[in-house]
Design a protein around this motif. Structure first.
Motif, PDB file in Angstrom:
ATOM      1  N   PRO A 175       0.809  -1.228   0.000  1.00 29.37           N
ATOM      2  CA  PRO A 175       0.000   0.000   0.000  1.00 29.37           C
ATOM      3  C   PRO A 175       0.841   1.277   0.000  1.00 29.37           C
ATOM      4  N   HIS A 176       2.030   1.238   0.561  1.00 30.65           N
ATOM      5  CA  HIS A 176       2.885   2.423   0.620  1.00 30.65           C
ATOM      6  C   HIS A 176       3.631   2.644  -0.695  1.00 30.65           C
ATOM      7  N   LEU A 177       3.679   1.637  -1.528  1.00 25.85           N
ATOM      8  CA  LEU A 177       4.299   1.794  -2.845  1.00 25.85           C
ATOM      9  C   LEU A 177       3.521   2.793  -3.685  1.00 25.85           C
ATOM     10  N   GLN A 178       2.214   2.746  -3.594  1.00 20.71           N
ATOM     11  CA  GLN A 178       1.411   3.681  -4.384  1.00 20.71           C
ATOM     12  C   GLN A 178       1.726   5.132  -4.007  1.00 20.71           C
ATOM     13  N   THR A 179       1.862   5.394  -2.708  1.00 19.22           N
ATOM     14  CA  THR A 179       2.187   6.757  -2.252  1.00 19.22           C
ATOM     15  C   THR A 179       3.566   7.178  -2.729  1.00 19.22           C
ATOM     16  N   ALA A 180       4.536   6.269  -2.641  1.00 21.07           N
ATOM     17  CA  ALA A 180       5.893   6.583  -3.075  1.00 21.07           C
ATOM     18  C   ALA A 180       5.939   6.898  -4.564  1.00 21.07           C
ATOM     19  N   LEU A 181       5.156   6.199  -5.351  1.00 22.68           N
ATOM     20  CA  LEU A 181       5.154   6.422  -6.799  1.00 22.68           C
ATOM     21  C   LEU A 181       4.511   7.746  -7.183  1.00 22.68           C
ATOM     22  N   GLN A 182       3.618   8.260  -6.355  1.00 27.76           N
ATOM     23  CA  GLN A 182       2.963   9.538  -6.660  1.00 27.76           C
ATOM     24  C   GLN A 182       3.976  10.675  -6.742  1.00 27.76           C
ATOM     25  N   ALA A 183       5.080  10.548  -6.004  1.00 27.81           N
ATOM     26  CA  ALA A 183       6.115  11.586  -6.020  1.00 27.81           C
ATOM     27  C   ALA A 183       7.076  11.422  -7.194  1.00 27.81           C
ATOM     28  N   CYS A 184       6.921  10.365  -7.976  1.00 31.45           N
ATOM     29  CA  CYS A 184       7.818  10.090  -9.091  1.00 31.45           C
ATOM     30  C   CYS A 184       7.196  10.542 -10.407  1.00 31.45           C
ATOM     31  N   SER A 185       8.037  10.954 -11.320  1.00 30.54           N
ATOM     32  CA  SER A 185       7.562  11.281 -12.661  1.00 30.54           C
ATOM     33  C   SER A 185       7.127  10.008 -13.367  1.00 30.54           C
ATOM     34  N   PRO A 186       6.307  10.108 -14.419  1.00 29.64           N
ATOM     35  CA  PRO A 186       5.834   8.898 -15.105  1.00 29.64           C
ATOM     36  C   PRO A 186       6.960   8.019 -15.631  1.00 29.64           C
ATOM     37  N   ASP A 187       8.091   8.645 -16.024  1.00 28.28           N
ATOM     38  CA  ASP A 187       9.196   7.864 -16.592  1.00 28.28           C
ATOM     39  C   ASP A 187      10.356   7.718 -15.603  1.00 28.28           C
ATOM     40  N   ALA A 188      10.052   7.751 -14.316  1.00 31.02           N
ATOM     41  CA  ALA A 188      11.093   7.648 -13.285  1.00 31.02           C
ATOM     42  C   ALA A 188      11.853   6.325 -13.390  1.00 31.02           C
ATOM     43  N   ARG A 189      13.088   6.349 -12.878  1.00 34.22           N
ATOM     44  CA  ARG A 189      13.918   5.144 -12.836  1.00 34.22           C
ATOM     45  C   ARG A 189      13.718   4.458 -11.482  1.00 34.22           C
ATOM     46  N   VAL A 190      13.267   3.204 -11.530  1.00 35.54           N
ATOM     47  CA  VAL A 190      12.939   2.442 -10.324  1.00 35.54           C
ATOM     48  C   VAL A 190      13.770   1.167 -10.314  1.00 35.54           C
ATOM     49  N   LEU A 191      14.274   0.795  -9.134  1.00 37.15           N
ATOM     50  CA  LEU A 191      15.021  -0.447  -8.950  1.00 37.15           C
ATOM     51  C   LEU A 191      14.278  -1.343  -7.984  1.00 37.15           C
ATOM     52  N   ASP A 192      13.945  -2.546  -8.429  1.00 37.60           N
ATOM     53  CA  ASP A 192      13.439  -3.593  -7.546  1.00 37.60           C
ATOM     54  C   ASP A 192      14.649  -4.423  -7.149  1.00 37.60           C
ATOM     55  N   LEU A 193      15.209  -4.114  -5.977  1.00 42.34           N
ATOM     56  CA  LEU A 193      16.454  -4.718  -5.501  1.00 42.34           C
ATOM     57  C   LEU A 193      16.135  -5.954  -4.673  1.00 42.34           C
ATOM     58  N   ALA A 194      16.873  -7.043  -4.916  1.00 41.29           N
ATOM     59  CA  ALA A 194      16.536  -8.349  -4.333  1.00 41.29           C
ATOM     60  C   ALA A 194      15.109  -8.696  -4.752  1.00 41.29           C
ATOM     61  N   CYS A 195      14.885  -8.695  -6.069  1.00 40.67           N
ATOM     62  CA  CYS A 195      13.544  -8.657  -6.644  1.00 40.67           C
ATOM     63  C   CYS A 195      12.751  -9.942  -6.459  1.00 40.67           C
ATOM     64  N   GLY A 196      13.407 -11.079  -6.257  1.00 38.23           N
ATOM     65  CA  GLY A 196      12.649 -12.319  -6.183  1.00 38.23           C
ATOM     66  C   GLY A 196      11.843 -12.531  -7.449  1.00 38.23           C
ATOM     67  N   ASN A 197      10.572 -12.827  -7.305  1.00 37.72           N
ATOM     68  CA  ASN A 197       9.715 -13.036  -8.478  1.00 37.72           C
ATOM     69  C   ASN A 197       9.313 -11.742  -9.183  1.00 37.72           C
ATOM     70  N   GLY A 198       9.723 -10.601  -8.619  1.00 40.99           N
ATOM     71  CA  GLY A 198       9.451  -9.312  -9.249  1.00 40.99           C
ATOM     72  C   GLY A 198       8.153  -8.663  -8.829  1.00 40.99           C
ATOM     73  N   VAL A 199       7.564  -9.129  -7.727  1.00 37.34           N
ATOM     74  CA  VAL A 199       6.224  -8.652  -7.369  1.00 37.34           C
ATOM     75  C   VAL A 199       6.195  -7.147  -7.074  1.00 37.34           C
ATOM     76  N   LEU A 200       7.238  -6.588  -6.459  1.00 36.32           N
ATOM     77  CA  LEU A 200       7.242  -5.153  -6.171  1.00 36.32           C
ATOM     78  C   LEU A 200       7.366  -4.347  -7.461  1.00 36.32           C
ATOM     79  N   GLY A 201       8.275  -4.747  -8.339  1.00 37.41           N
ATOM     80  CA  GLY A 201       8.419  -4.046  -9.604  1.00 37.41           C
ATOM     81  C   GLY A 201       7.187  -4.158 -10.474  1.00 37.41           C
ATOM     82  N   LEU A 202       6.563  -5.320 -10.484  1.00 35.06           N
ATOM     83  CA  LEU A 202       5.331  -5.491 -11.253  1.00 35.06           C
ATOM     84  C   LEU A 202       4.217  -4.598 -10.705  1.00 35.06           C
ATOM     85  N   SER A 203       4.148  -4.478  -9.392  1.00 36.99           N
ATOM     86  CA  SER A 203       3.144  -3.598  -8.781  1.00 36.99           C
ATOM     87  C   SER A 203       3.404  -2.140  -9.150  1.00 36.99           C
TER      88      SER A 203
END
Length: 383
Positions: free
Chosen positions: A229-257
């Protein structure tokens, strides 16, 4: 090299000076009794068959690879950590040489082998996957030597071996380790139902699947659930083309979200596990085939990457049976150096590890966003 903590592994063929990268704790050796058992049995086998083609699977810090360097073994490992460990420990042992290439499951070795050495993993599904892959890599008369510390052997390990390979001998316990000698079995990865397992990401219609070496591959782990739920808030402060790193990504669930919220993001998925990177790549291609995505198999944040506007992290807290915050501390340091000027890190961690203190070593600003009895969510930034 002056800050490297080393210990000497005595072998019948000589000795190896070995260091365990990523920690200065002298009590954490770069080998175990399981490695000693494997090397002792391998030497006996190679005395009888000196021209055998040798493969080492999932060596941890180089003890097996360097101990057998006279036979020029091929090496495959799920963990990207082995590359740096081999480089460091080869420098400590001028008479030994690291292989020119370390294979991963993203690029497995193509050959067949007369002798394969395997460090038994803690996960039963990953062990079952490995044994089926090894059946395809052993020559018809080839031998598999597998060993592990008894307390770290997966549940049902005897059943897993018997279901996949020809078990010829199980050794008595030696220094709390056990060696299993096997021949090639008939089971392969073709049509094996255990290669991929997964779940549907809540309410998204997206199915997230993963290979056996990946953390929490059958259900969303509770730490990530608290963080989402806090990912949505964090993304609001980012530009649409922001650079995001899913570190220790596992199956990629955070990056996919993150991509679900902002499909235009430029996103990098990075993990020390090659099977995790393969899983994140598979899931991203299935759900977001047009995404601007990069997939990196690395131990932490690769040094050649551009700074990120947002780093997402659910850090591992165990490594080879050792539980603690040493992995997270290294990732925190790397993340702090990899953020853009206004970048932020969003992370979740086990409450008992006290990350509110360790984060302050690398980030001037931290804020607790959420907590439950087991996990805490933090936001951290430099400026």
């Amino acid at each position: 090299m002056s800050n490297v903590t080393t210990a000497v592994l005595e072998l019948s063929s000589g000795s190896l000076t070995l260091s365990r990268p990523g920690t200065s704790d002298a009590s954490l050796r770069a080998w175990s009794a399981a490695d000693e058992l494997l090397l002792k049995e391998a030497f006996a086998h190679l005395d009888a068959v000196p021209d055998a083609q040798v493969l080492v699977v999932d060596d941890q810090y180089g003890a097996l690879t360097l101990g057998l360097s006279a036979w020029c073994p091929d090496v495959v490992a799920d963990s990207a950590q082995l590359r740096a460990a081999l480089t460091l420990n080869a420098e400590l042992n001028p008479g030994s040489s690291a292989p020119g290439h370390v294979y991963s499951w993203g690029q497995p070795p193509p050959g067949q082998y007369d002798l394969i050495l395997l460090r038994i993993p803690r996960e039963a599904d990953y062990l079952a996957w490995l044994l089926r892959w090894i059946n395809g890599a052993l020559t018809p008369g080839g031998v598999l030597l597998a060993a592990g510390m008894i307390k770290h052997l997966p549940d049902r390990s005897v059943d897993v071996f018997n279901a996949a390979v020809d078990v010829r001998n199980v050794s008595r316990a030696v220094k709390k380790a056990r060696l299993i000698t096997c021949g090639r079995g008939d089971e392969t990865l073709d049509h094996w139902s255990g290669v991929w397992k997964g779940y549907e990401l809540d309410g998204s219609g997206i199915r997230v699947i993963a290979m056996p070496a990946v953390f929490a591959r059958e259900k969303l782990d509770q730490g990530t659930r608290l963080m989402l739920p806090h990912l949505q808030t964090a993304l609001q402060a980012c530009s649409p083309d922001a650079r995001v790193l899913d570190l220790a990504c596992g199956n990629g669930v955070l990056g996919l979200s993150a991509l679900m919220a902002k499909p235009e993001l430029e996103i990098t998925f990075s993990d020390v596990s090659s099977q995790a990177v393969l899983s994140a790549r598979h899931n991203t291609a299935a759900a977001f085939p047009s995404a601007r995505a990069l997939f990196v198999h690395a131990d932490g944040v690769a040094s050649d990457l551009e700074p990120f506007d947002l780093i997402l992290l659910n850090p591992p807290f165990h490594e080879g049976g050792v539980v603690g915050d040493h992995i997270a501390l290294r990732l925190f340091e790397q993340a702090s150096r990899s953020l853009s000027a206004r970048g932020r890190m969003l992370m979740v961690g086990n409450r008992h590890l006290g990350y509110h203190k360790s984060l302050r070593r690398f980030f001037p600003h931290i804020r607790q966003l959420d907590a439950n009895p087991r996990f805490v969510v933090f936001e951290a930034w430099r400026h």
